[in-house]
Motif scaffolding. Structure first.
Motif, PDB file in Angstrom:
ATOM      1  N   ALA A 163      33.858  45.387  33.311  1.00 21.10           N
ATOM      2  CA  ALA A 163      35.294  45.177  33.327  1.00 21.10           C
ATOM      3  C   ALA A 163      35.101  43.244  33.670  1.00 21.10           C
ATOM      4  O   ALA A 163      34.448  42.594  33.762  1.00 21.10           O
ATOM      5  CB  ALA A 163      35.410  45.294  34.588  1.00 21.10           C
ATOM      6  N   CYS A 171      39.847  49.492  31.874  1.00 19.86           N
ATOM      7  CA  CYS A 171      38.394  50.347  31.230  1.00 19.86           C
ATOM      8  C   CYS A 171      38.848  51.197  31.063  1.00 19.86           C
ATOM      9  O   CYS A 171      39.386  52.209  31.452  1.00 19.86           O
ATOM     10  CB  CYS A 171      36.516  50.414  31.953  1.00 19.86           C
ATOM     11  N   CYS A 199      36.007  47.985  27.863  1.00 18.82           N
ATOM     12  CA  CYS A 199      37.021  47.715  28.709  1.00 18.82           C
ATOM     13  C   CYS A 199      37.630  46.685  27.736  1.00 18.82           C
ATOM     14  O   CYS A 199      37.507  45.395  27.283  1.00 18.82           O
ATOM     15  CB  CYS A 199      36.416  46.489  30.101  1.00 18.82           C
ATOM     16  N   THR A 243      33.128  38.638  33.571  1.00 17.40           N
ATOM     17  CA  THR A 243      33.085  39.345  33.192  1.00 17.40           C
ATOM     18  C   THR A 243      32.718  40.099  34.867  1.00 17.40           C
ATOM     19  O   THR A 243      31.460  39.449  35.502  1.00 17.40           O
ATOM     20  CB  THR A 243      31.706  40.642  32.105  1.00 17.40           C
TER      21      THR A 243
END
Lengths: 186, 430
Positions: free
Chosen positions: B317, B366, B372, B397
């Motif tokens: 994510a 996501c 995501c 991320t």
């Protein structure tokens, strides 16, 4: 007695001619030698360089957290080379965050002490800086800086501060007279 | 001109040498015999760092922090290939110990030929060679001098007679981050990632595999990043749009494909066997060891049957997202130069904007497939200066985990874009 008529126009022309001849004589008598000329030009370049250095230092260390980072960067960029501007724009985020956290409002006055290097297109100046109050992370209100100025189409512009290694190298050279090094010479 | 020259130099150094792709040399895992990168490499993407050796100290304890920027790959055996940007490479060469350059495979004894060439080409013209020769006649060629610099035996700073090339080099990197000239290899870099340039960002660290089954594998695709102006078609400087002060809308979008983690589970089955009899047990079966009477005991044991493949789509994510806009140097020059000649006191109103977070914000999440996304908008950005604005988005991320075990480290990725802001100027029509 014979009277010679002189028109007002001829009189003005005669006066102008007299002034031009007098000025011409003065200029020729005081015409500087070639070496004096180049020396004067060099002094002039030094003067322009040191003025640019003072302007740049004042803009960098004059901090008012309320004016915002963009305004501060704009002032710096006005007196900097494009690369020098980008250097500050890219790398000064953390510095500005500290100014905001500390609510810094500081004015700066600087003085060019000595030109320590010159290669024709770049000058390095030693500067002394006095701040109205310390910046975050330091207790000092006086310090020394070494700045690089680059000659551009719009005059001498601030490029960057010398790094510690460069300053040490310059200080190690001692008080040897400043030499002009031709750029690109191998 | 200088910049153009540097770009050509760096591009010529980019061609990898096919000599690496031989035998058991660790480079053979990196390059194919034809000199191309091996497709088995995991592209870890570009990562940035703020190391001490790339900060410029200013008076009063202030400092400018420059980005060290690396594109990295991981080999199947866990070695890490690092491609520093041109300016990062220059500072690494100036600080070989602190930057970890000396820890790379290919010791100085084997020669850093390409690095020496790089240094000579980017910095050679700014050295006072007559001073070098006067003080160190033992260096009969510039290459020997640069070799001594990389070995830490020679202080290069003493001999610089030009200074602006450093900012030129930095600017070149900012304007073309893809300009990378040298491959550095760190053996076992995935295990010692804290000690390699770029640290552990994005490094793949699979858990130890079960013995009967193949090693787990990880594959990931690069995130897709978009930063663009969405409206209006031709944004006008707000100073000429006094009624609406419309400005422009900037949109950012990031799609991070899932990290595909494939692992193999050993499957065992219970099987009836006739094992040797232990003392106190009564034999009830024949082990088949040649005895004509029962010599074993019926029992069950777990026997390896097969490896079951599991494919996990792990979401990576978006943890943070930043977007900025900056008026490029040429536009600033045009405003203060050419425009200033015809419009008295033309000046740059605001060259830099912090778009997200700032003027706008972003949201992300996501889906069930592990993909995501994050999107953000900065609406009605009040651009007051005409010209080209460089747009920049940086994303970090979260990295991925599987059953509590880290599989990939957080990734740092970024993208650049541009947009135009217009000004209406009067023109004389004959």
């Amino acid at each position: 007695m014979k009277e010679i008529p002189v028109s007002k126009r001829n009189l003005i022309i005669a006066v102008i001619l007299a002034v031009v001849i007098a000025v011409g004589i003065l200029v020729i008598e005081n015409w500087p030698l070639r070496t004096e000329q180049s020396s004067a030009a060099a002094t002039n370049e030094d003067s322009l360089g040191s003025t640019a250095a003072v302007n740049a230092i004042d803009q960098v260390f004059q901090v008012n957290y309320q004016e915002g980072k963009e305004a501060w960067l704009e002032r710096i960029c006005e007196v900097s080379t494009p690369a020098g501007c980008e250097l500050f724009s890219t790398g000064a985020d953390r510095m500005w965050e500290k100014y905001v956290d500390a609510k810094s409002v500081v004015t700066a006055a600087s003085q060019a002490v000595e030109k320590v290097a010159d290669n024709g297109s770049e000058q390095v100046w030693q500067m002394t800086i006095t701040l109205s109050s310390p910046l975050p992370g330091s207790n000092k209100t006086q310090d020394t800086a070494y700045v690089v100025l680059a000659k551009t189409e719009s005059g001498w512009k601030f490029d960057r501060f010398l790094m510690e290694e460069e300053i040490n190298a310059i200080l190690a050279r001692g008080k040897t007279p400043t030499t002009t090094v031709e750029e690109g010479k191998k | 001109m200088k910049r153009f020259f540097l770009i050509i130099v760096v591009l010529t150094l980019l061609i990898p040498s096919a000599v690496y792709a031989q035998g058991t040399d660790p480079w053979s895992e990196v390059f194919q015999p034809d000199g191309n990168l091996n497709p088995d490499l995991i592209d870890l993407g570009v990562t940035t760092d703020h190391p001490d050796w790339m900060s410029i100290e200013l008076p009063f304890g202030q400092s400018i922090d420059l980005d060290a920027n690396y594109h990295r790959y991981q080999t199947p055996s866990g070695n890490i290939v690092v491609l520093p940007s041109a300016s990062t490479l220059f500072f690494m060469a100036m600080n070989p110990q602190e930057s970890g350059l000396t820890g790379s495979y290919g010791s100085l004894g084997n020669g850093y030929g390409s690095l020496i060439s790089f240094l000579g080409l980017v910095a050679g013209d700014n050295l006072d060679w007559s001073k070098v020769q006067a003080e160190h006649p033992e260096y009969t060629s510039p290459d020997q001098f640069w070799g001594a610099v990389l070995n830490g035996q020679q202080d290069v700073w003493t001999y610089f007679s030009g200074w602006g090339f450093i900012t030129t080099l930095l600017q070149m990197t900012w304007n073309d981050g893809a300009l990378r000239s040298l491959y550095l290899l760190y053996l076992n870099g995935s295990q010692n990632c804290a000690a390699i340039p770029g640290g552990c960002s994005g490094i793949v660290t699979p858990p130890p595999p079960p013995r009967e089954c193949p090693d787990p594998t990880v594959s990931m695709q690069q995130p897709v990043l978009v930063i663009q102006k969405t409206a209006p078609n031709n944004p006008l400087v707000v100073g000429q749009d006094t009624e609406n002060r419309r400005g422009a809308d900037i949109q950012v979008r990031v799609t991070v494909p899932p990290v595909i983690f494939t692992w193999y589970e050993p499957i065992y089955e219970e099987r009836d066997v006739c094992r040797s009899v232990n003392s106190g047990e009564t034999a009830n079966c024949n082990t088949g060891a040649g005895s004509v009477i029962n010599d074993g005991v019926s029992d069950t044991e777990m026997v390896f049957k097969e490896c079951r493949t599991h494919v996990e789509h792990l979401p990576d994510a978006v943890a943070s997202l930043q977007a900025t806009a900056a008026l490029d140097a040429a536009s600033q020059d045009w405003i203060t130069g050419r425009l200033g000649q015809t419009h008295y006191e033309a000046f740059v109103h605001q060259a830099n904007f912090t778009l997200i977070p700032g003027i706008g914000s972003w949201t992300g999440g996501c889906d069930g497939g592990g993909t995501c996304t994050a999107t953000g908008q900065a609406l009605r950005v009040p651009f007051a200066d005409p010209g080209t604005f460089n747009l920049r988005m940086d994303v970090v991320t979260t990295g991925t985990r599987f059953r509590g075990v880290p599989i990939t480290q957080p990734r740092r990725v970024g993208i650049d874009g541009t947009m135009q802001v217009y000004v209406a100027l009067p023109a004389l029509v004959p």
